[in-house]
Design a protein around this motif. Structure first.
Motif, PDB file in Angstrom:
ATOM      1  N   UNK A 137      10.535   6.086  -0.641  1.00 17.35           N
ATOM      2  CA  UNK A 137      10.404   6.556  -2.516  1.00 17.35           C
ATOM      3  C   UNK A 137      12.022   6.808  -2.823  1.00 17.35           C
ATOM      4  N   UNK A 138      13.060   6.576  -3.962  1.00 13.25           N
ATOM      5  CA  UNK A 138      13.613   7.865  -3.802  1.00 13.25           C
ATOM      6  C   UNK A 138      13.331   9.163  -3.940  1.00 13.25           C
ATOM      7  N   UNK A 139      13.987  10.192  -3.264  1.00 12.51           N
ATOM      8  CA  UNK A 139      14.465  11.178  -3.537  1.00 12.51           C
ATOM      9  C   UNK A 139      14.949  11.972  -4.992  1.00 12.51           C
ATOM     10  N   UNK A 140      14.867  13.060  -5.477  1.00  6.92           N
ATOM     11  CA  UNK A 140      16.327  13.367  -6.676  1.00  6.92           C
ATOM     12  C   UNK A 140      16.526  14.341  -6.231  1.00  6.92           C
ATOM     13  N   UNK A 141      16.440  14.616  -5.390  1.00  4.34           N
ATOM     14  CA  UNK A 141      17.117  16.037  -5.062  1.00  4.34           C
ATOM     15  C   UNK A 141      17.768  16.130  -3.304  1.00  4.34           C
ATOM     16  N   UNK A 200       0.748  -1.085   0.030  1.00  4.03           N
ATOM     17  CA  UNK A 200      -0.170  -0.119   0.103  1.00  4.03           C
ATOM     18  C   UNK A 200       1.168   1.484  -0.469  1.00  4.03           C
ATOM     19  N   UNK A 201       0.441   2.225  -1.123  1.00  5.93           N
ATOM     20  CA  UNK A 201       1.480   3.406  -0.767  1.00  5.93           C
ATOM     21  C   UNK A 201       1.173   4.008   0.741  1.00  5.93           C
ATOM     22  N   UNK A 202       1.736   4.881   1.079  1.00  4.98           N
ATOM     23  CA  UNK A 202       1.283   5.628   2.273  1.00  4.98           C
ATOM     24  C   UNK A 202       1.141   7.184   1.421  1.00  4.98           C
ATOM     25  N   UNK A 203       0.441   7.962   1.865  1.00  4.67           N
ATOM     26  CA  UNK A 203      -1.017   8.964   1.153  1.00  4.67           C
ATOM     27  C   UNK A 203       0.027  10.215   1.683  1.00  4.67           C
ATOM     28  N   UNK A 204       0.868   9.903   3.122  1.00  4.15           N
ATOM     29  CA  UNK A 204       1.794  11.172   2.971  1.00  4.15           C
ATOM     30  C   UNK A 204       3.081  11.355   2.533  1.00  4.15           C
ATOM     31  N   UNK A 205       3.830  10.499   2.639  1.00  4.82           N
ATOM     32  CA  UNK A 205       5.134  10.576   2.199  1.00  4.82           C
ATOM     33  C   UNK A 205       5.401   9.361   0.603  1.00  4.82           C
ATOM     34  N   UNK A 206       5.020   7.965   0.676  1.00  4.53           N
ATOM     35  CA  UNK A 206       4.292   7.812  -0.830  1.00  4.53           C
ATOM     36  C   UNK A 206       5.805   6.689  -0.383  1.00  4.53           C
TER      37      UNK A 206
END
Length: 100
Positions: A34-38, A10-16
């Motif tokens: 999730x991978x953060x691109x920044x 299930x994906x978390x709605x807050x932090x994905x």
């Protein structure tokens, strides 16, 4: 790790983040952020720290300058209020029972 039939992603709605929930246990058994691109590179750390230090120093200098001129501004306001008070005629204050 092998996914069981009783597990649900299930994906978390807050932090994905992806949460793996075991339906038999009724709780989250694992999660993947999730991978953060920044993400900043380690080689840029010195530049980032120098920029932040310069920003803090600029804010501090602005605060110091405003405190130095604060006394002058207050004295100007006081002089203006004093001049205005001298120009106004002295009157007896009205009270509520004088209006009756």
């Amino acid at each position: 790790m092998a996914k069981l039939k009783s597990e649900l992603e299930v994906p978390c709605p807050c932090c994905q983040a992806i949460l793996v929930v075991d339906m038999n246990l009724g709780r989250v058994v694992s999660h993947r952020e999730p991978d953060r691109g920044n993400k900043p590179e380690l080689s840029d750390a010195q530049r980032i720290l120098a920029n932040e230090a310069a920003r803090r120093e600029a804010i501090f200098q602005q605060s110091v300058d405003s405190e130095k001129t604060r006394g002058d501004a207050l004295s100007k306001r006081f002089d203006e209020a004093l001049r205005q008070a001298k120009e106004e005629p002295v009157t007896k204050p009205m009270r509520d029972f004088h209006l009756d």
